[in-house]
Design a protein around this motif. Structure first.
Motif, mmCIF file in Angstrom:
data_model
loop_
_atom_site.group_PDB
_atom_site.id
_atom_site.type_symbol
_atom_site.label_atom_id
_atom_site.label_comp_id
_atom_site.label_asym_id
_atom_site.label_seq_id
_atom_site.Cartn_x
_atom_site.Cartn_y
_atom_site.Cartn_z
ATOM 1 N N ALA A 79 0.838 -1.205 0.000
ATOM 2 C CA ALA A 79 0.000 0.000 0.000
ATOM 3 C C ALA A 79 0.873 1.256 0.000
ATOM 4 O O ALA A 79 1.923 1.282 0.635
ATOM 5 C CB ALA A 79 -0.879 -0.013 1.245
ATOM 6 N N VAL A 106 -5.484 3.806 6.744
ATOM 7 C CA VAL A 106 -4.951 2.906 7.770
ATOM 8 C C VAL A 106 -3.816 3.592 8.526
ATOM 9 O O VAL A 106 -2.908 4.156 7.908
ATOM 10 C CB VAL A 106 -4.452 1.587 7.120
ATOM 11 N N LYS A 116 -0.864 2.983 11.439
ATOM 12 C CA LYS A 116 -0.145 1.891 12.128
ATOM 13 C C LYS A 116 0.967 2.439 12.994
ATOM 14 O O LYS A 116 1.747 3.280 12.549
ATOM 15 C CB LYS A 116 0.500 0.950 11.107
ATOM 16 N N GLU A 143 -2.563 3.810 2.539
ATOM 17 C CA GLU A 143 -3.752 3.594 1.722
ATOM 18 C C GLU A 143 -4.466 2.327 2.186
ATOM 19 O O GLU A 143 -3.807 1.344 2.529
ATOM 20 C CB GLU A 143 -3.234 3.441 0.284
ATOM 21 N N CYS A 144 -5.785 2.350 2.187
ATOM 22 C CA CYS A 144 -6.542 1.165 2.583
ATOM 23 C C CYS A 144 -6.740 0.266 1.365
ATOM 24 O O CYS A 144 -7.344 0.673 0.372
ATOM 25 C CB CYS A 144 -7.891 1.592 3.157
ATOM 26 N N GLU A 177 -7.459 -11.631 2.179
ATOM 27 C CA GLU A 177 -6.113 -11.726 2.733
ATOM 28 C C GLU A 177 -5.593 -13.154 2.648
ATOM 29 O O GLU A 177 -6.370 -14.111 2.653
ATOM 30 C CB GLU A 177 -6.117 -11.254 4.191
ATOM 31 N N LYS A 212 -8.875 -12.838 11.891
ATOM 32 C CA LYS A 212 -8.337 -11.996 12.980
ATOM 33 C C LYS A 212 -9.396 -11.403 13.907
ATOM 34 O O LYS A 212 -9.107 -11.114 15.060
ATOM 35 C CB LYS A 212 -7.512 -10.853 12.387
ATOM 36 N N ASN A 227 -9.881 -6.778 16.679
ATOM 37 C CA ASN A 227 -8.814 -7.603 16.122
ATOM 38 C C ASN A 227 -8.180 -8.422 17.235
ATOM 39 O O ASN A 227 -8.047 -7.950 18.360
ATOM 40 C CB ASN A 227 -7.732 -6.700 15.533
ATOM 41 N N VAL A 286 0.737 -6.679 3.083
ATOM 42 C CA VAL A 286 0.121 -5.920 4.177
ATOM 43 C C VAL A 286 1.147 -5.776 5.293
ATOM 44 O O VAL A 286 1.326 -4.721 5.872
ATOM 45 C CB VAL A 286 -1.129 -6.653 4.731
ATOM 46 N N GLU A 287 1.802 -6.869 5.611
ATOM 47 C CA GLU A 287 2.817 -6.829 6.670
ATOM 48 C C GLU A 287 3.780 -7.987 6.508
ATOM 49 O O GLU A 287 3.464 -9.016 5.911
ATOM 50 C CB GLU A 287 2.171 -6.934 8.050
HETATM 51 P P1 AMP Z 1 -1.025 -5.661 10.293
HETATM 52 O O1 AMP Z 1 -0.715 -5.766 11.764
HETATM 53 O O2 AMP Z 1 -0.192 -4.678 9.559
HETATM 54 O O3 AMP Z 1 -1.104 -7.001 9.642
HETATM 55 O O4 AMP Z 1 -2.559 -5.217 10.205
HETATM 56 C C1 AMP Z 1 -3.583 -5.937 10.840
HETATM 57 C C2 AMP Z 1 -4.748 -6.106 9.896
HETATM 58 O O5 AMP Z 1 -5.213 -4.804 9.483
HETATM 59 C C3 AMP Z 1 -4.411 -6.817 8.592
HETATM 60 O O6 AMP Z 1 -4.494 -8.200 8.716
HETATM 61 C C4 AMP Z 1 -5.459 -6.274 7.672
HETATM 62 O O7 AMP Z 1 -6.699 -6.942 7.869
HETATM 63 C C5 AMP Z 1 -5.631 -4.849 8.135
HETATM 64 N N1 AMP Z 1 -4.795 -3.945 7.330
HETATM 65 C C6 AMP Z 1 -3.527 -3.569 7.589
HETATM 66 N N2 AMP Z 1 -3.073 -2.734 6.640
HETATM 67 C C7 AMP Z 1 -4.058 -2.581 5.748
HETATM 68 C C8 AMP Z 1 -4.206 -1.827 4.540
HETATM 69 N N3 AMP Z 1 -3.233 -1.040 4.069
HETATM 70 N N4 AMP Z 1 -5.379 -1.912 3.880
HETATM 71 C C9 AMP Z 1 -6.389 -2.671 4.367
HETATM 72 N N5 AMP Z 1 -6.317 -3.389 5.487
HETATM 73 C C10 AMP Z 1 -5.170 -3.350 6.191
#
Ligand code: AMP
Ligand code: GLY
Length: 417
Positions: free
Chosen positions: A118, A141, A143, A186-187, A192, A214, A224, A282-283
């Motif tokens: 993203a 989003v 973080k 960006e979302c 997933e 999750k 979550n 995503v991660e």
């Molecule tokens: P993460 O800890 O970065 O994995 O984020 C936790 C959850 O948030 C992910 O499993 C996704 O469901 C959601 N998520 C994280 N980043 C995004 C993103 N850029 N767009 C949409 N969903 C996201």
């Protein structure tokens, strides 16, 4: 061989269970372990983040191998310290584990090496982050940069929610120093998919795909969590999708880390989203996913020890990793109230007679009885020729296990999240 596994969850239970199947593992210890691990390994009262104590224990006990399963000790440099002492260990050094411990680092790595993810910006100034939000479309989003037990991610639907998230993280320090820097991105939209991949620093070999659920409640509602259940395969893995993930994401990530002088030896967790433009990251995590790995390792036919050796010795390209051709499912049973506050100490019954593999997480032995001792208490595994068979089998087991206020999702494997 004398082996020490570090950690205390369902992930560590399945790792112990799988390692123990290799006859070369003659002595198995786990620090700190849990009530279920205690039946297959000797549990040692040292926490996973007590780095110096773990190193002394491994050194004094002349261990042949230390398997580091959770992210905290990896981020704290346990692998580095063990190596300094000449002890073989599975898990990346801190300078590679940073792919999980700093989201700002991993986003910058992906940008530099053109790995799809993203679009994002990084901020360490709250005012600038708030100003930036005004210019962006919603949802968005936010973080925390650092480790926050999977809780430092907010998907804001409105500008007000987004601003609140930034203020909570940067102003009120709701996640401590983990939120001093934030990533605003960006979302993305799409299903997933988790791909865990062994990496020896040069070669990366993906495991079978999986999908985590999750949110705490059915229909992907509620807060979550660390994960309420998982299935394999995680998607329809067409040859084209497999190739794109390998060529656009897995190989470039391992090469990028190597080029940066941070060779990654261990397991890289690729959390992906299958967007209309293709798979995107995503991660990253620096370890096996929990509960994904409880669904994956029972399908591994190759000895985990052979893979561990190949990873440590940089010989992954020399071994063949074999999998059972089955689908699998794990359903997590949690304490009522999780992921917020919950009670501990309730007796658990039915594990031995449910007829399924059960991997324990938040359990302890108290006066000879198995009791709840955490949020995610255990997970029930089953496999089948179809995903439906695996899911039905896991739920049959769940129905036979009891503890007060047990909570589980009823739709694991039946929804996309
Ligand atoms: P993460 O800890 O970065 O994995 O984020 C936790 C959850 O948030 C992910 O499993 C996704 O469901 C959601 N998520 C994280 N980043 C995004 C993103 N850029 N767009 C949409 N969903 C996201
Ligand atoms: N199940 C998600 C994780 O292990 O991070």
């Amino acid at each position: 061989m004398k082996v020490l596994v570090v950690g205390s969850g369902g992930r560590e239970h399945v790792v112990c269970w799988k390692l123990k199947q290799d006859p070369r593992v003659t002595e198995l210890f786990c620090a700190p372990g849990n009530g279920g691990i205690a039946s297959i390994a000797e549990c040692v009262d040292i926490k996973a983040n007590e780095i110096d104590k773990l190193v002394s224990f491994a050194k004094d006990g002349k261990f042949d191998l230390v398997f580091i399963a959770p992210e905290d000790p990896l981020a704290l440099g346990l692998a580095d310290k063990l190596e300094e002492e000449g002890i073989r260990c599975f898990g990346p050094k801190a300078n590679a584990a940073i792919i999980e411990s700093s989201k700002a680092f991993s986003k910058s790595l992906m940008r530099k090496y053109g790995i799809p993810t993203a679009k994002y910006e990084i901020f360490d100034d709250e005012t600038k982050a708030l100003e930036y939000l005004e210019t962006q479309p919603m949802p968005i989003v936010i973080k925390c940069d650092g480790l926050a037990l999977g809780k430092g991610v907010i998907i804001a639907q409105t500008l007000d929610e987004a601003k609140q998230a930034v203020s909570d993280m940067m102003g009120d320090k709701k996640f401590g120093s983990a939120g001093s820097t934030v990533v605003i991105e960006e979302c993305m939209v799409g299903p997933e998919l988790t791909i865990l991949s062994f990496s020896d620093g040069n070669t990366a070999v993906p495991m079978i795909s999986s999908r985590d659920h999750k949110r705490v409640n059915d229909h992907d509602e509620g807060l979550n969590t660390g994960g309420m259940g998982a299935v394999t395969p995680g998607a329809d893995m067409t040859p084209d999708l497999k190739k794109r993930i390998q060529d656009e994401i897995i190989t470039p990530t391992v090469e990028a880390l190597k080029a940066e002088g941070r060779p990654f030896k261990g397991v890289i967790y690729f959390g992906l989203m299958l967007t209309s433009e293709g798979p995107k990251v995503v991660e990253y995590n620096c370890r096996f996913g929990d509960p994904e790995v409880q669904a994956i390792l029972p399908l591994l036919e190759t000895s985990l020890l052979d893979i561990v050796d190949a990873v440590i010795d940089g010989k992954l390209n020399e071994i063949e990793i074999k999998w059972k051709n089955k689908c699998s499912c794990v359903v997590v049973m949690a304490s009522g109230g999780y992921p917020e506050s919950y009670q501990k100490g309730y007796e658990i019954t039915g594990i031995d007679t449910c007829g399924k593999l059960v991997f324990q997480a938040g359990t302890a032995l108290k006066d000879g009885k198995l009791v709840t001792n955490g949020g995610r208490v255990l997970c029930v595994y089953d496999e089948g020729d179809t995903l439906d068979e695996a899911i039905d089998g896991a739920y049959e087991g769940v129905k036979k296990i009891n503890f007060k206020d047990a909570h589980y999702r009823h739709d694991i494997g039946r929804t996309l999240g």
